[in-house]
Write a protein that holds these residues in place. Structure first.
Motif, short mmCIF file in Angstrom:
data_model
loop_
_atom_site.label_atom_id
_atom_site.label_comp_id
_atom_site.label_asym_id
_atom_site.label_seq_id
_atom_site.Cartn_x
_atom_site.Cartn_y
_atom_site.Cartn_z
N LEU A 114 -21.57 38.32 -2.69
CA LEU A 114 -20.89 39.30 -2.89
C LEU A 114 -21.76 40.23 -2.56
O LEU A 114 -21.24 41.42 -1.97
CB LEU A 114 -20.77 39.21 -4.53
CG LEU A 114 -20.14 40.78 -5.18
CD1 LEU A 114 -18.92 40.74 -4.65
CD2 LEU A 114 -20.43 40.68 -6.43
N ALA A 115 -23.08 40.41 -2.56
CA ALA A 115 -23.96 41.55 -2.05
C ALA A 115 -23.70 41.47 -0.28
O ALA A 115 -23.48 42.60 0.14
CB ALA A 115 -25.39 41.14 -2.35
N VAL A 144 -20.44 43.33 0.41
CA VAL A 144 -20.56 44.72 0.33
C VAL A 144 -21.23 45.41 1.49
O VAL A 144 -20.94 46.21 1.90
CB VAL A 144 -21.39 44.96 -1.01
CG1 VAL A 144 -21.68 46.46 -1.15
CG2 VAL A 144 -20.57 44.65 -2.08
N VAL A 151 -18.91 45.65 4.38
CA VAL A 151 -17.91 46.54 4.13
C VAL A 151 -18.82 48.03 4.44
O VAL A 151 -17.99 48.85 5.39
CB VAL A 151 -17.60 46.93 2.71
CG1 VAL A 151 -16.91 47.99 2.58
CG2 VAL A 151 -16.76 45.58 2.48
N TRP A 152 -20.08 48.01 4.19
CA TRP A 152 -20.79 49.30 4.79
C TRP A 152 -21.00 49.46 6.09
O TRP A 152 -20.89 50.17 6.69
CB TRP A 152 -22.17 49.12 4.05
CG TRP A 152 -23.12 50.37 4.73
CD1 TRP A 152 -23.06 51.59 4.08
CD2 TRP A 152 -24.08 50.05 5.51
NE1 TRP A 152 -24.28 52.03 4.86
CE2 TRP A 152 -24.78 51.26 5.66
CE3 TRP A 152 -24.50 49.08 6.39
CZ2 TRP A 152 -25.73 51.54 6.52
CZ3 TRP A 152 -25.41 49.40 7.37
CH2 TRP A 152 -26.11 50.30 7.46
N LEU A 171 -18.43 54.38 0.49
CA LEU A 171 -18.46 52.69 0.12
C LEU A 171 -17.67 52.63 -1.37
O LEU A 171 -16.92 51.68 -1.02
CB LEU A 171 -20.10 52.38 -0.05
CG LEU A 171 -20.20 50.87 -0.37
CD1 LEU A 171 -19.55 50.00 0.67
CD2 LEU A 171 -21.67 50.65 -0.44
N LEU A 172 -18.03 53.19 -2.29
CA LEU A 172 -17.32 53.03 -3.49
C LEU A 172 -15.66 53.00 -3.48
O LEU A 172 -15.07 52.26 -3.87
CB LEU A 172 -18.08 53.87 -4.53
CG LEU A 172 -17.34 53.61 -5.99
CD1 LEU A 172 -17.44 51.92 -6.55
CD2 LEU A 172 -17.93 54.42 -7.09
N LEU A 188 -14.36 50.22 -1.46
CA LEU A 188 -14.46 48.83 -2.15
C LEU A 188 -13.43 48.88 -3.36
O LEU A 188 -12.76 47.90 -3.51
CB LEU A 188 -15.96 48.66 -3.08
CG LEU A 188 -16.98 48.55 -2.25
CD1 LEU A 188 -18.34 48.36 -2.81
CD2 LEU A 188 -16.98 47.09 -1.57
N SER A 235 -10.20 48.04 -1.67
CA SER A 235 -10.17 46.60 -1.35
C SER A 235 -9.84 45.85 -2.39
O SER A 235 -9.16 44.77 -2.21
CB SER A 235 -11.52 46.06 -0.42
OG SER A 235 -11.81 46.85 0.71
#
Length: 274
Positions: free
Chosen positions: A57-58, A61, A64-65, A91-92, A95, A98
């Motif tokens: 999961l990390a 993320v 995505v960044w 980013l938030l 997310l 998404s």
């Protein structure tokens, strides 16, 4: 579309020195490491399995960044440092968009298990790994629904392909969804063609890299009896290198596509103005 690809290629060639470190950090390293997780999960304890899922999961993320950084650079020609700042700020929202789109896609698949349960199909037995036969009528209905759903997914993906650059450039969140839908009106079929071509080439390249290098490294280093092996690690690295190339190209392309369609929209609005 050819002009958009040319602009994306020009951007990447002009900024290769700054794009490569971002690609290594956000795409290559996570893909190289997570490529070995499946082998570990086969014999992992529940605690280890949960930890690996959290790491995955990390990594997602982080990817995505990385996409946001490349998108910001391709949109405005900013430095990697400035693009990194923009990516952290957006980013938030990215997310959240998404997750919302992912949940919407999952919701469209819910009729499948509901129909199976209504048809007497034992879903709990399937979850336990037991073989359960499906009636021909149910199988046919499910197949048709999945085919229609796949076509629908492709069309929706084409219409919403611009959500990321909109989140970055226009600083929208969920508003990026209808905005992308409007911008892609009239270009859907061309975008679908590009998406299908991109997915096919990326998938075939990844499978080819995994198969070819996996065979070579297994012959040289041996495959091992289970878990992580030298051959598996080396294969994961080579496959990740191929995947990274496509993960870099895609955000650059959609950023340039956004610029092209935005300019086209602005021109149309100007011509319609009295």
């Amino acid at each position: 579309m050819s002009n958009v690809w040319d602009r994306a290629a020009e951007f990447l060639s002009d900024n290769i020195g700054t794009v490569v470190p971002i690609a290594l950090l956000a795409f290559f390293v996570p893909a190289s490491i997570s490529g070995n997780f499946q082998a570990v999960l086969l014999t992992a304890t529940p605690g280890v399995a949960v930890t690996l899922r959290l790491v995955q999961l990390a990594f997602a993320v982080l990817s995505v960044w990385g996409s946001l950084v490349i998108t910001a650079m391709a949109l405005d020609g900013v430095t990697s440092r400035t693009a990194g700042t923009i990516a952290r700020r957006r980013l938030l929202p990215a997310l959240i968009v998404s997750v919302v789109l992912g949940l919407a896609m999952v919701a469209l698949t819910l009729p499948v298990p509901v129909f199976l349960a209504a048809s007497g199909y034992d879903l709990m037995a399937v979850a336990r790994g037991e073989a359960v036969e499906m009636s021909p009528g149910a199988a046919g209905t499910i197949s048709i629904y999945i085919l229609v759903l796949a076509i629908l997914f492709i069309g929706i993906s084409a219409r919403l392909i611009l959500t990321t650059p909109i989140v970055v450039r226009e600083q929208r969140m969920l508003g990026a969804i209808p905005r992308s839908w409007r911008l892609t009106r009239g270009s859907t079929w061309r975008i679908i063609g590009v998406l299908i071509l991109f997915v096919v080439v990326a998938t075939v390249s990844g499978l080819a890299a995994n198969t070819v290098f996996g065979t070579i490294f297994t012959l040289v280093a041996g495959g091992g009896e289970g878990g992580i092996s030298i051959a598996g690690v080396l294969t994961s690295i080579m496959t990740a290198a191929v995947q990274t190339a496509f993960m870099v190209v895609f955000p650059a392309f959609i950023a340039k596509l956004y610029l092209a369609l935005s300019a086209q929209e602005a021109l149309g609005n100007h011509m319609q103005a009295p």
